[in-house]
Design an enzyme around this catalytic site. Structure first.
Site, mmCIF file in Angstrom:
data_model
loop_
_atom_site.group_PDB
_atom_site.id
_atom_site.type_symbol
_atom_site.label_atom_id
_atom_site.label_comp_id
_atom_site.label_asym_id
_atom_site.label_seq_id
_atom_site.Cartn_x
_atom_site.Cartn_y
_atom_site.Cartn_z
ATOM 1 N N GLU A 435 38.324 31.035 64.746
ATOM 2 C CA GLU A 435 39.419 31.422 63.832
ATOM 3 C C GLU A 435 40.582 32.068 64.595
ATOM 4 O O GLU A 435 41.247 32.973 64.090
ATOM 5 C CB GLU A 435 38.929 32.363 62.721
ATOM 6 C CG GLU A 435 37.771 31.826 61.907
ATOM 7 C CD GLU A 435 38.043 30.440 61.334
ATOM 8 O OE1 GLU A 435 39.215 30.053 61.208
ATOM 9 O OE2 GLU A 435 37.061 29.742 61.037
ATOM 10 N N GLY A 436 40.828 31.587 65.786
ATOM 11 C CA GLY A 436 41.889 32.130 66.626
ATOM 12 C C GLY A 436 41.304 33.139 67.588
ATOM 13 O O GLY A 436 40.940 34.247 67.188
#
Length: 591
Positions: A435-436
């Site tokens: 998620e990053g």
């Protein structure tokens, strides 16, 4: 076998003593009195303690197996999934119109923590579905919502998010998956996606993939990306399942952890899909899902630390090693328990003070999301946007660190698989990446979020901290909280001023310090939470609570955080103010 008990008592403290949710003006909060939240948390706790936690080690040991295009989940997962469905847990905070219970997001957050602590890999099947539902709710047409959401809310169908490709990690502008428009309004999706959590499994009738792809006319980079609904099985007009779509799992990744979740390579070979939201606006629509996911991943960080901490405490109380330097404690035994030793106490206090502070920070963030969604509060929306990279980045870094520290309590036994402590560290590790990755979170914080709306939201946060400190003027009991918070807040502001003065002249000066800034801000946020929790605990003691020991423990734990963790802010500021010269000094060939 590792243990886990849902920390419902501490959750109730955060919800009611700290956040005072039942007194809030947010629609739906008025129903959340102690009796109501107790009923929900206790029932969710039973599911987490008795059903999910016992499957955690099984999922880690067995993993998922791909057979003839179908992923077989570990023993017990399907039965547990049915219990999750029967309890309606996925729909706890989703609209009643589609089969949910429409409770506030903060309650879904509390329940989610228990599920993640008990079995992170299992909970991901539900978590990805929840995120996909949110994206469809935000961007879908009424027809799409009616077609997809009821079955997804009930978990008859699960959902995924498909972003990453083999050659394109964070840089989504490089994706190659194509979407070719068809005469009937659908699209043919062709390409390959990797790292797709819950991409294929045997627990649901259908899997609804949300896929980023490039349709004609969109141009280069992220501006040309659109978002598509691509189901595993096509759905007939009457809602029944039709033919298998041209999407398949090519392989399951062999990973360091979260073995019980199928991380898939997904192949799209002219699969039928439908545009979700506006053409060429896919990134905007996917970020609805990603922002929710990032808060959820921040929760994973401290939730894994909570489970690891519980086991470390039990071991430290039981394991006999050495004698206390101040005199024998266990006179009838051959040695004293580990917990008598100061360094073991330091280790455990690091864990306890982080987990409880992070829980408060995350639940507070969930109330901001509720304010933004249920009241249309733009200030709350801006503040949670600012806090999201901190919740995700800082808490997953520290959560992994605390899981490793819990493992350390066991000594050599912590490195032996039968004790189960390595799983917490291995599972927590992914939260720093997906998620990053956390470096990207830091860049987002410094490069985008600080300047958002002219710096309005970070200035509001500084004022919030200042007001909190001022509110306790003259209260000697609060001095050990207020003074460290003031100092840390000044250091955070000084870091921000350095970026403002140096960033335009030398952008590397800001970016080289972004990771330290994220951690500095994380410590200030937890310092703010501990200051508020201390005041809530003092108020409870002043009111003659029948559980004085709980509140006294809360205050002492907070004192530890302020004295032993907040001083890290000075180190982070010194690193930031050293600039980029030493970071960028070497030529690439010198590495």
């Amino acid at each position: 076998m590792p243990i886990y008990t849902a920390p419902t008592k501490d959750m109730q403290f955060v919800l009611h003593d700290l956040l005072k949710i039942a007194q809030s003006d947010v629609p739906g909060y008025g129903d959340l009195d102690r009796d109501f939240t107790t009923a929900i948390l206790d029932e969710a706790g039973k599911l987490a303690n008795e059903v999910l936690a016992p499957l955690n080690a099984i999922g880690d040991q067995q993993g998922c197996v791909l057979e003839n295009g179908v992923v077989r989940t570990p023993d017990g997962f399907k039965a547990a999934f049915e219990q999750l469905k029967e309890g309606g847990w996925n729909g706890l905070d989703l609209p009643e119109e589609y089969g949910g219970q429409n409770l506030p997001y903060v309650m879904g957050t509390a329940v989610g923590e228990m599920m993640v602590s008990a079995n992170m890999a299992f909970n991901m099947y539900q978590g990805l579905t929840h995120g996909a539902i949110s994206a469809i709710l935000a961007a879908g047409t009424d027809e799409q919502k009616a077609k997809w959401l009821p079955k997804m809310v009930s978990m008859d169908w699960t959902g995924t998010m498909n972003l990453t490709e083999p050659h394109a990690g964070t840089d989504l502008g490089m994706i190659r998956t194509k979407a070719d428009p068809q005469a009937d309004g659908s699209y043919k999706i062709t390409g390959q996606k990797i790292f797709i959590s819950a991409g294929e499994h045997d627990m649901a009738e259908n899997i609804v993939h949300l896929v980023l792809a490039k349709a004609p006319g969109g141009g280069e980079g992220t501006r040309g990306i659109s978002l598509f609904i691509v189901p595993k099985f096509l759905v007939n007009e009457d809602g029944s399942l039709g033919a298998r779509n041209a999407v398949s799992c090519g392989k399951i990744e062999e990973k360091m952890g979260i073995h019980g979740n199928a991380t898939c390579v997904m192949n799209y070979d002219g699969a039928t899909g439908w545009l979700l939201g506006e053409l060429h606006k896919g990134m905007k629509h996917m970020f609805v899902m990603m922002n929710e996911a990032r808060v959820g991943v921040g929760l994973q960080g401290y939730a894994q630390a909570e489970a690891a901490y519980q086991n470390a405490v039990a071991y430290a109380k039981d394991r006999l090693q050495g004698r206390a330097v101040t005199g024998t404690v266990n006179a009838t035994g051959p040695a004293d328990p580990l917990i008598v030793h100061p360094d073991i106490r330091r280790n455990l206090m690091d864990q306890k003070s982080f987990v409880e502070g992070a829980r408060a920070f995350t639940f507070w963030g969930a109330t901001l999301i509720d304010r933004a969604h249920r009241l249309g509060d733009k200030e709350a929306e801006g503040l949670i946007s600012l806090m999201t990279p901190v919740i995700k980045g800082f808490q997953t870094d520290k959560g992994f660190e605390m899981a490793v520290q819990a493992q350390q309590i066991y000594g050599g036994h912590g490195y032996i698989e039968e004790w189960g402590m390595s799983q917490f560290a291995r599972d927590a590790r992914i939260a720093m990446i997906y998620e990053g990755a956390n470096g990207v979170q830091a860049l987002d914080l410094v490069g985008r979020k600080l300047a958002s709306d002219g710096g309005k939201h970070v200035m509001a946060f500084f004022e919030m901290v200042k007001a909190e400190c001022k509110a306790h003027d003259g209260d000697e009991r609060m001095k050990g909280f207020v003074e460290p918070l003031k100092a840390a807040s000044k250091q955070l502001q000084a870091a921000g001023m350095f970026f403002m003065s140096q960033g335009m002249k030398n952008p590397n000066a800001a970016l080289a310090g972004s990771y330290d800034f994220m951690h500095l801000m994380g410590h200030v946020c937890l310092g703010l939470m501990w200051t508020r929790m201390a005041k809530a605990a003092f108020d409870a003691l002043d009111g003659g609570t029948s559980d004085a020991a709980f509140y006294e423990t809360k205050i002492e734990t907070g004192r530890y955080y302020m004295a032993r963790q907040l001083p890290a802010c000075a180190m982070h500021l010194a690193r930031i103010e050293s600039g980029a010269d030493t970071v960028m000094a070497l030529d690439a060939g010198a590495f």
